[in-house]
Design a protein around this motif. Sequence first.
Motif, short mmCIF file in Angstrom:
data_model
loop_
_atom_site.label_atom_id
_atom_site.label_comp_id
_atom_site.label_asym_id
_atom_site.label_seq_id
_atom_site.Cartn_x
_atom_site.Cartn_y
_atom_site.Cartn_z
N MET A 78 39.67 38.08 47.82
CA MET A 78 39.55 38.41 46.40
C MET A 78 40.31 37.40 45.55
O MET A 78 39.82 36.95 44.51
CB MET A 78 40.11 39.81 46.15
CG MET A 78 40.04 40.25 44.70
SD MET A 78 40.81 41.85 44.45
CE MET A 78 42.48 41.49 44.88
N GLY A 79 41.50 37.01 45.98
CA GLY A 79 42.28 36.08 45.19
C GLY A 79 41.64 34.71 45.07
O GLY A 79 41.87 33.99 44.09
N GLN A 80 40.81 34.33 46.04
CA GLN A 80 40.17 33.02 45.99
C GLN A 80 38.85 33.05 45.24
O GLN A 80 38.28 31.99 44.96
CB GLN A 80 39.95 32.51 47.41
CG GLN A 80 41.23 32.33 48.19
CD GLN A 80 40.98 31.85 49.61
OE1 GLN A 80 39.85 31.60 49.98
NE2 GLN A 80 42.04 31.74 50.39
N LYS A 81 38.32 34.20 44.93
CA LYS A 81 37.01 34.29 44.29
C LYS A 81 37.09 34.72 42.83
O LYS A 81 36.06 34.93 42.21
CB LYS A 81 36.13 35.32 45.05
CG LYS A 81 35.98 35.05 46.53
CD LYS A 81 35.31 33.72 46.78
CE LYS A 81 35.03 33.51 48.25
NZ LYS A 81 36.24 33.44 49.07
N ILE A 82 38.26 34.87 42.29
CA ILE A 82 38.41 35.38 40.93
C ILE A 82 39.40 34.50 40.18
O ILE A 82 40.26 33.84 40.79
CB ILE A 82 38.87 36.85 40.95
CG1 ILE A 82 38.68 37.51 39.59
CG2 ILE A 82 40.33 36.96 41.36
CD1 ILE A 82 38.91 38.99 39.60
N HIS A 83 39.29 34.47 38.87
CA HIS A 83 40.18 33.69 38.03
C HIS A 83 41.59 34.28 38.08
O HIS A 83 41.78 35.48 37.86
CB HIS A 83 39.66 33.71 36.59
CG HIS A 83 40.21 32.63 35.72
ND1 HIS A 83 41.53 32.59 35.35
CD2 HIS A 83 39.62 31.54 35.16
CE1 HIS A 83 41.74 31.54 34.58
NE2 HIS A 83 40.58 30.88 34.45
#
Length: 372
Positions: free
Chosen positions: A1-6
């Motif tokens: 999640m942290g790598q796919k969202i601003h």
Amino acid sequence: MGQKIHPYGLRLGITTDWKSRWYAEKDYADNVVEDAKIRDFLRGELTRGAVSRIEIERIGDKKIQIDVHTARPGVVIGRSGSEAERLRSALEKMTGRLVKFNVIEVQNGETDAALLARSVADQLEGRVSFRRAMKRTVQTALKAGAQGVRVQASGRLGGSDMGRREWYLEGRVPLHTLRADVDYGQATARTTVGAIGIKVWVYKGDVLPSLAASREKIAAEARLAAGGPAKRRAASPKARAERAAGADRSGRLIEAGGGKRLVEAGGGKRTGGKRLIEAGGGKRMPSAAEAKSELDEARADVTVEGGAAPTAAATTEAVSETPAPEASAPEAAAAAAPEASAPEAAAAAAPEAPEPEDAPVADDKAGDEESE
């Protein structure tokens, strides 16, 4: 999640705030489009202004406040404020509203992700090696106090025929931790071989306190709001340990103004080879008026308890009638001969050395006979 969202949008309301602050029920879409046009206009006009971020706040229906955070406020303001006035007039024509234009300086631009990304993009446009530019940016941010930095470049790196992505990471950048203060910025480098995208993550540390501390703070605020007393601060671990061991803390001396402290040098009283400096309420010698008032109070107390107070003459007679202690032999000798010189007085005061009982007697005649 942290790598796919601003990283900014993931932490909205937790560690970051909204860049556009307003409320609208009917004209929501128009306001969003207008904010995008304002930002595009300012970034196009201030290409060399080192703009970090632009915040927009709508005050009512006829006023807009725009805050431009930049590392070069002089470039944005211009000489005598001419550039800022020109931008404000252009924004008023664009929006049809009264515009308040503020220029805010970024204190530490070396840890600002947007400024670092723009710096790497400018170096790539100047034909600097992308590896050198990225490594230099990482080292600069770490020396400025960042706990972790990640720099990523995507595109035809080095003029290659096929685009690829490379990145450098030093320290730690926790993307999934919501309490982590992760600053994110991106920029585009327009090179002769095409566009190269730059992304920068800067981790500056955690910004939220522990859960227990936050609960205690909320409870204290609730007590104060209800009119109750605030809770005393918890004792330190050392104080709790001393209390559990039964240590005596009654001898601790605390005075107003910082108390007493021992120093190696300086004026003050001597205590154990060190000097004692009294600060804020230490002992002082009483003045003549205070000493006289204390003496009068003492005489009044004696009068109340035992009748008439003793006069100075009676006190002198009592002192004269007091028998003097017997003086020692050296003191008596010194008193008997006050006019004697210092060596004579010392000789008189010194005890005579006793003669040995079995001392041999010199016989001159016997000596003469033996010599003959």
